[in-house]
Design a protein around this motif. Structure first.
Motif, PDB file in Angstrom:
ATOM      1  N   GLN A 131       0.826  -1.206   0.000  1.00 55.90           N
ATOM      2  CA  GLN A 131       0.000   0.000   0.000  1.00 55.90           C
ATOM      3  C   GLN A 131       0.864   1.261   0.000  1.00 55.90           C
ATOM      4  N   ASP A 132       1.926   1.246   0.764  1.00 54.98           N
ATOM      5  CA  ASP A 132       2.821   2.414   0.781  1.00 54.98           C
ATOM      6  C   ASP A 132       3.483   2.630  -0.584  1.00 54.98           C
ATOM      7  N   VAL A 133       3.871   1.543  -1.238  1.00 57.01           N
ATOM      8  CA  VAL A 133       4.481   1.664  -2.565  1.00 57.01           C
ATOM      9  C   VAL A 133       3.484   2.241  -3.565  1.00 57.01           C
ATOM     10  N   LEU A 134       2.244   1.771  -3.508  1.00 58.62           N
ATOM     11  CA  LEU A 134       1.220   2.274  -4.433  1.00 58.62           C
ATOM     12  C   LEU A 134       0.908   3.749  -4.166  1.00 58.62           C
ATOM     13  N   CYS A 135       0.850   4.143  -2.908  1.00 58.54           N
ATOM     14  CA  CYS A 135       0.613   5.553  -2.586  1.00 58.54           C
ATOM     15  C   CYS A 135       1.768   6.424  -3.061  1.00 58.54           C
ATOM     16  N   SER A 136       2.986   5.938  -2.891  1.00 56.74           N
ATOM     17  CA  SER A 136       4.138   6.684  -3.386  1.00 56.74           C
ATOM     18  C   SER A 136       4.075   6.815  -4.902  1.00 56.74           C
ATOM     19  N   PHE A 137       3.670   5.743  -5.572  1.00 60.99           N
ATOM     20  CA  PHE A 137       3.525   5.794  -7.026  1.00 60.99           C
ATOM     21  C   PHE A 137       2.495   6.851  -7.423  1.00 60.99           C
ATOM     22  N   ILE A 138       1.365   6.898  -6.725  1.00 65.11           N
ATOM     23  CA  ILE A 138       0.320   7.876  -7.051  1.00 65.11           C
ATOM     24  C   ILE A 138       0.829   9.297  -6.837  1.00 65.11           C
ATOM     25  N   ARG A 139       1.490   9.550  -5.728  1.00 67.36           N
ATOM     26  CA  ARG A 139       1.974  10.900  -5.449  1.00 67.36           C
ATOM     27  C   ARG A 139       2.959  11.355  -6.526  1.00 67.36           C
ATOM     28  N   ASN A 140       3.951  10.535  -6.794  1.00 70.44           N
ATOM     29  CA  ASN A 140       4.992  10.934  -7.739  1.00 70.44           C
ATOM     30  C   ASN A 140       4.485  10.969  -9.175  1.00 70.44           C
ATOM     31  N   TYR A 141       3.747   9.970  -9.560  1.00 72.26           N
ATOM     32  CA  TYR A 141       3.282   9.865 -10.940  1.00 72.26           C
ATOM     33  C   TYR A 141       2.278  10.954 -11.271  1.00 72.26           C
ATOM     34  N   SER A 142       1.395  11.250 -10.311  1.00 70.19           N
ATOM     35  CA  SER A 142       0.364  12.260 -10.587  1.00 70.19           C
ATOM     36  C   SER A 142       0.967  13.654 -10.723  1.00 70.19           C
ATOM     37  N   ARG A 143       2.015  13.961  -9.983  1.00 74.13           N
ATOM     38  CA  ARG A 143       2.643  15.278 -10.083  1.00 74.13           C
ATOM     39  C   ARG A 143       3.470  15.412 -11.352  1.00 74.13           C
ATOM     40  N   ARG A 144       3.970  14.287 -11.841  1.00 74.39           N
ATOM     41  CA  ARG A 144       4.824  14.336 -13.030  1.00 74.39           C
ATOM     42  C   ARG A 144       4.005  14.380 -14.316  1.00 74.39           C
ATOM     43  N   TYR A 145       2.921  13.608 -14.340  1.00 78.40           N
ATOM     44  CA  TYR A 145       2.070  13.550 -15.530  1.00 78.40           C
ATOM     45  C   TYR A 145       0.671  14.017 -15.147  1.00 78.40           C
ATOM     46  N   LYS A 146       0.414  15.291 -15.314  1.00 80.51           N
ATOM     47  CA  LYS A 146      -0.819  15.875 -14.800  1.00 80.51           C
ATOM     48  C   LYS A 146      -1.990  15.782 -15.764  1.00 80.51           C
ATOM     49  N   SER A 147      -1.740  15.582 -17.037  1.00 77.49           N
ATOM     50  CA  SER A 147      -2.865  15.641 -17.970  1.00 77.49           C
ATOM     51  C   SER A 147      -2.795  14.587 -19.075  1.00 77.49           C
ATOM     52  N   GLU A 148      -1.845  13.661 -19.027  1.00 81.52           N
ATOM     53  CA  GLU A 148      -1.743  12.665 -20.077  1.00 81.52           C
ATOM     54  C   GLU A 148      -2.703  11.514 -19.823  1.00 81.52           C
ATOM     55  N   TYR A 149      -3.211  10.933 -20.881  1.00 83.71           N
ATOM     56  CA  TYR A 149      -4.155   9.828 -20.761  1.00 83.71           C
ATOM     57  C   TYR A 149      -3.510   8.626 -20.081  1.00 83.71           C
ATOM     58  N   ASP A 150      -2.279   8.308 -20.462  1.00 82.10           N
ATOM     59  CA  ASP A 150      -1.612   7.149 -19.892  1.00 82.10           C
ATOM     60  C   ASP A 150      -1.468   7.282 -18.377  1.00 82.10           C
ATOM     61  N   ALA A 151      -1.113   8.469 -17.935  1.00 85.02           N
ATOM     62  CA  ALA A 151      -0.968   8.683 -16.503  1.00 85.02           C
ATOM     63  C   ALA A 151      -2.299   8.501 -15.803  1.00 85.02           C
ATOM     64  N   SER A 152      -3.367   9.026 -16.398  1.00 85.67           N
ATOM     65  CA  SER A 152      -4.679   8.898 -15.786  1.00 85.67           C
ATOM     66  C   SER A 152      -5.078   7.436 -15.666  1.00 85.67           C
ATOM     67  N   SER A 153      -4.800   6.641 -16.687  1.00 83.07           N
ATOM     68  CA  SER A 153      -5.122   5.222 -16.650  1.00 83.07           C
ATOM     69  C   SER A 153      -4.358   4.501 -15.548  1.00 83.07           C
ATOM     70  N   SER A 154      -3.075   4.774 -15.411  1.00 84.27           N
ATOM     71  CA  SER A 154      -2.261   4.126 -14.381  1.00 84.27           C
ATOM     72  C   SER A 154      -2.694   4.560 -12.983  1.00 84.27           C
ATOM     73  N   LEU A 155      -3.028   5.845 -12.836  1.00 82.14           N
ATOM     74  CA  LEU A 155      -3.476   6.329 -11.536  1.00 82.14           C
ATOM     75  C   LEU A 155      -4.770   5.645 -11.127  1.00 82.14           C
ATOM     76  N   LYS A 156      -5.683   5.497 -12.063  1.00 76.99           N
ATOM     77  CA  LYS A 156      -6.936   4.821 -11.753  1.00 76.99           C
ATOM     78  C   LYS A 156      -6.676   3.387 -11.289  1.00 76.99           C
ATOM     79  N   THR A 157      -5.796   2.704 -11.991  1.00 82.73           N
ATOM     80  CA  THR A 157      -5.497   1.329 -11.618  1.00 82.73           C
ATOM     81  C   THR A 157      -4.928   1.251 -10.210  1.00 82.73           C
TER      82      THR A 157
END
Length: 324
Positions: free
Chosen positions: A149-175
């Motif tokens: 859970q901590d790894v997934l939360c870290s992924f969401i924090r970092n990934y969401s700030r880096r890719y704010k509007s790309e479709y691929d990022a949105s798909s990965s964040l949802k997953t």
């Protein structure tokens, strides 16, 4: 005296009995026959009742002799069988421990590989890593639930700030968000370990989700961004939205019970009646205006709001259409 000492003591006698069992049997037969001959010879002229009495004596004598010979052998065999059973149990425990250690090593290797997959630029590879982490946490919750859970939360924090509007990022964040919620709903270990999703400063701008009931209860969402997002059927119970930006966000059938919004931006946030019933607002700062099918959150103290958030631009009056 333990089993080994008993076996050591009885083994020579047992081996001797097994080797000379035929001779002992022959001796018993001869002895019994001779005894019966003597008895029958002495009482040849006796009455029937006396014959019956002597026959019972002869039978009991034969059984006694057989018991004297067979008892040590039976004891020896039972002790050996008990020792063999204990040895088998110890071996099975050792084997089970070896299998457990092997499985732990395999899970550790799988966890390392799955976590590395989250850094891949390929969306399919990243999502495969997310699903692999879910399986690892489900396989061994005691060892991997909080870590995953901590790894997934870290992924969401970092990934969401880096890719704010790309479709691929949105798909990965949802997953990732869905997997976090699924693990929380299925395993329910958060209360046992006191875990709170660390999602501070995450970026969910124009984020849309209505397929799964997102479970972000007790989440730390300080300084997170939900501008123009659309989320339905989620729970943010007891979540912390300190200094978060929720302007123009659309929340339908969402639970905000116990959530705090200190210094948060809520202008033009859209909610339905069900969400409003769970939302606790600072009545000196915000009000919910009925717009027919929805409620619109409006600021009633713009001077104070401008002092708190003078650097924030004005939000759109309504949320944009969903962008995957």
């Amino acid at each position: 005296m333990n089993d080994r000492e008993i076996i050591k003591f009885l083994t020579p006698a047992g081996i001797w009995l097994r080797r000379h069992l035929i001779y002992l049997g022959a001796f018993v037969l001869l002895f019994s026959g001779f005894g019966l001959w003597l008895i029958f010879n002495d009482v040849a002229s006796a009455e029937a009742s006396v014959w019956k009495e002597f026959s019972e004596i002869a039978r009991n004598l034969g059984l006694l002799l057989l018991g004297v010979i067979g008892l040590p052998l039976a004891i020896w065999r039972s002790v050996v069988a008990s020792s063999q059973a204990k040895t088998a149990i110890e071996q099975s425990k050792h084997t089970a421990k070896q299998i457990e250690l092997l499985q732990e090593g395999q899970l550790a290797d799988r966890f390392t590989k799955a976590a590395a997959m989250l850094t891949e630029k390929d969306v399919a590879g990243g999502e495969a890593g997310i699903f692999a982490l879910r399986e690892i946490a489900s396989a061994d919750p005691e060892a991997y639930y909080q870590t995953v859970q901590d790894v997934l939360c870290s992924f969401i924090r970092n990934y969401s700030r880096r890719y704010k509007s790309e479709y691929d990022a949105s798909s990965s964040l949802k997953t990732a968000m869905r997997v976090i919620s699924q693990l929380r709903n299925d395993l329910g270990k958060d209360r046992d370990i006191g875990w709170r999703p660390p999602l501070g400063r995450a970026h969910f701008k124009r984020f849309y989700e209505d397929r799964i009931r997102l479970n972000f209860s007790n989440a730390d969402l300080f300084k997170s961004c939900f501008v123009n997002s659309r989320i339905e059927c989620a729970t943010f119970e007891n979540a912390n939205f300190l200094e978060s930006d929720l302007r123009g966000a659309d929340f339908k059938r969402t639970n905000f019970s116990g959530a705090t919004f200190d210094d948060a931006r809520l202008e033009c946030m859209i909610i339905d009646h069900q969400t409003l019933a769970t939302l606790s607002l600072d009545r000196t700062m915000w009000k919910a205006t009925n717009k027919g099918d929805y409620f619109l959150i409006e600021c009633i103290n713009p001077f104070r709001n401008s002092l708190l958030h003078s650097t924030h631009p004005a939000p759109d009056p309504a949320p944009q259409s969903a962008e995957e």
